[in-house]
Design an enzyme around this catalytic site. Structure first.
Site, PDB file in Angstrom:
ATOM      1  CD  GLU A  41      -2.489   8.547  -7.051  1.00  0.00           C
ATOM      2  OE1 GLU A  41      -3.583   8.681  -7.636  1.00  0.00           O
ATOM      3  OE2 GLU A  41      -1.751   7.549  -7.181  1.00  0.00           O
ATOM      4  NE  ARG A 262       7.130  -1.351  -3.559  1.00  0.00           N
ATOM      5  CZ  ARG A 262       5.875  -1.732  -3.748  1.00  0.00           C
ATOM      6  NH1 ARG A 262       5.531  -2.326  -4.873  1.00  0.00           N
ATOM      7  NH2 ARG A 262       4.966  -1.525  -2.831  1.00  0.00           N
ATOM      8  CE  LYS A 272      -1.103   5.228  -2.108  1.00  0.00           C
ATOM      9  NZ  LYS A 272      -0.920   6.695  -2.260  1.00  0.00           N
TER      10      LYS A 272
END
Length: 570
Positions: A41, A262, A272
């Protein structure tokens, strides 16, 4: 001067993913094709966690002679920018991967996604809901159906068209799928797939005022592109039933989602939202601050793409959550820089040494190799004179027999130069040593030594008259706690009830994460270029900062020679 190692990425050993793909190849599923995608994104910069996803997606495709699409998930115009798009592409290429001509955006498919949504409305599988977000959350928690769930198809089509045409303000209504409000998996309890955002998009401008949610856009975009294996992090495992449900109900190409763990590092925050908070509150300068876990920050600090890939390769890929020591990443950085970084001399905390028997005004050029084990790096001329700087910590007034540096009556060798014998020293009014006097053995020059003197230690140094002053940023870990986001505390809310909440992660910021000093470097570094990497002998690995100029050299400490953090923070 440095020779950055950016060879082709190593093939990852992705055991369980490989087994799935090889089973598919055996059965002929996907016609033996492998097409993966990396879907960032564009609302911030890539970080070390993204690096794992990049290596997995590009690595597995490469292993099976497939391709990887770079597709930007640009479905939220409030947070996304073209600048982020450009930065992400730069970081992926720097890491060593290329999507060739396979660059896509979810916004490329907005029309198709809208048509898919209309199709589901027509089939009675989606409806417009005017409930408040609080009501929807409460109903989802209780498994209760919305009063709008059984609105007629005709009404839903009309209302969705009105949403599209800008008839409603933000938050007035949403489009939800009609799945199963009693499902054990909360993601299947009539999820939202469209919301109203009256804001211009960085690519489509003002064309749209409704935007798809990730869970809706993701699977359908994969299908449109013909993605065979949608490799994503483990947090999306509970989203997979919805991924499959949408493609099944739409009767479109069926991709397969596969989840892996992850990458989590201690002493590190990768959210973020939290990284943006650090920037906005001034705790760091920007996304590329060398203390940040972003790829741009690591690049600026002096990390190499080969080191990051090696770290991810060694961490491996599994179905279990990974929590890896930051020291492991630093170890990979040291291993790579040890091979490619020229050795030079710099003094960070200078102490003046006067060589009393060396001729005043004489300057001697000494030839010193850049790397003792790699002749291909060549050598440079280093000036030697009567007055030099050494590190303050390399001199002691009193020293035991194990001391291998300079002390009264002791001998020590200067790197690439002569052996010195300490004869005297001076102190200030507080007793701090401010100057050391030594004599040199004239026939003890490195490579020409016939003195017979056996010096125990070797010190780095710079000639005072020819040394170049430089600003040096001594970076350390941004957080002093291994899990800065893992702490809870009990507080009393407005109703007098005790509740548990997360402790603000910024409480664990390391106050010593940056120290800026003026150092003195050998003159060969005067022409060093931005991102050139060096080993400052006995001190660590350093990189030329992007703000460095010919008039003001700036170096960033990439990593120390050894992991001293654990010892310092026991």
């Amino acid at each position: 001067m440095s020779h950055e190692n950016n060879n082709a990425p190593k093939t990852e050993s992705l055991n369980f993913i490989e087994r799935i793909i090889e089973e598919h190849n055996t059965t002929g599923k996907f016609d033996n094709r492998v097409l993966t995608r990396f879907p960032p994104e564009p609302n911030g910069y890539l970080h070390i966690g993204h690096a794992k996803a990049i290596c997995v997606n590009f690595g597995i495709a490469d292993k099976y002679n497939g391709k990887t699409n770079l597709r930007f998930d640009d479905t939220n115009p409030l947070t996304e920018k073209t600048d982020f798009v450009n930065a992400i592409q730069k970081d992926i290429k720097w890491l060593g991967f290329d999507w060739e001509d396979r660059l896509f955006f979810t916004s490329d498919y907005f029309d198709t996604l809208y048509e898919y949504a209309v199709k589901l409305i027509q089939e009675g599988l989606a409806y417009v809901d005017f409930s408040s977000s609080e009501t929807m959350d409460d109903e989802k928690r209780k498994g209760q159906e919305s009063k709008y769930r059984n609105t007629t198809v005709e009404t839903n089509l009309a209302e969705f068209e009105k949403m599209k045409n800008g008839a409603y303000e933000n938050g007035v209504c949403v489009l939800r799928l009609k799945v199963d409000m009693k499902a054990d998996n909360r993601h299947m309890r009539d999820p939202i797939i469209y919301r109203i955002i009256n804001a211009p998009h960085h690519r489509t401008g003002d064309k749209w005022c409704i935007y798809p949610m990730y869970d809706w856009a993701h699977g359908q975009s994969d299908s449109i592109e013909g993605i065979t294996h949608s490799l994503c992090s483990l947090e999306f495992e509970n989203h997979r039933p919805l991924y499959d449900w949408c493609q099944e109900k739409l009767e479109i190409y069926r991709s397969q989602q596969i989840e892996f763990s992850r990458l989590n590092l201690d002493y590190t925050v990768t959210s973020k939202r939290k990284l943006k908070e650090l920037i906005e509150e001034g705790h760091v300068k920007d996304w590329d601050d060398p203390r940040m876990p972003t790829l741009s920050g690591m690049r600026r600090r002096g990390y190499t793409p080969a080191a990051i890939r090696d770290f991810i390769h060694r961490a491996g890929v599994s179905k279990r959550d990974q929590f890896i020591a930051l020291s492991s990443l630093e170890g990979s950085v040291r291993d790579d820089l040890n091979q490619i970084a020229p050795r030079v001399m710099s003094v960070l905390d200078p102490l003046k040494v006067v060589i009393t028997n060396y001729p005043e005004g004489q300057i001697e050029d000494l030839t010193i190799a850049y790397h003792q084990k790699d002749e291909s790096m060549g050598s440079r001329q280093v000036p030697f004179s009567r007055e030099i700087y050494i590190e303050k910590e390399d001199f002691a007034i009193e020293a035991n027999k194990k001391w291998r540096r300079l002390a009264p009556g002791r001998d020590v060798r200067l790197k690439g130069a002569y052996i010195l014998h300490c004869t005297d020293y001076k102190t200030d009014e507080n007793g701090a040593v401010i100057e050391v006097h030594c004599a040199y053995y004239e026939n003890s020059r490195s490579g020409q030594d016939t003195s017979g003197i056996k010096a125990k230690g070797v010190l780095h140094w710079v000639s005072i008259e020819q040394a170049v002053p430089a600003q040096v940023h001594l970076y350390d870990r941004l957080f002093s706690d291994p899990k800065p986001t893992g702490h809870k505390e009990t507080v009393t809310d407005a109703n007098g009830k005790e509740v548990e909440r997360s402790v603000d992660f910024k409480q664990f910021l390391n106050p010593n994460s940056l120290k800026t000093i003026t150092a003195y470097v050998e003159p060969s570094l005067a022409t060093a270029q931005v991102l050139d990497k060096f080993q400052f002998m006995r001190l660590g690995y350093f990189c030329v900062d992007k703000d460095s100029t010919a008039d003001q050299l700036i170096f960033n400490r990439t990593v120390t020679l050894k992991d001293s953090w654990a010892k310092q923070n026991k």
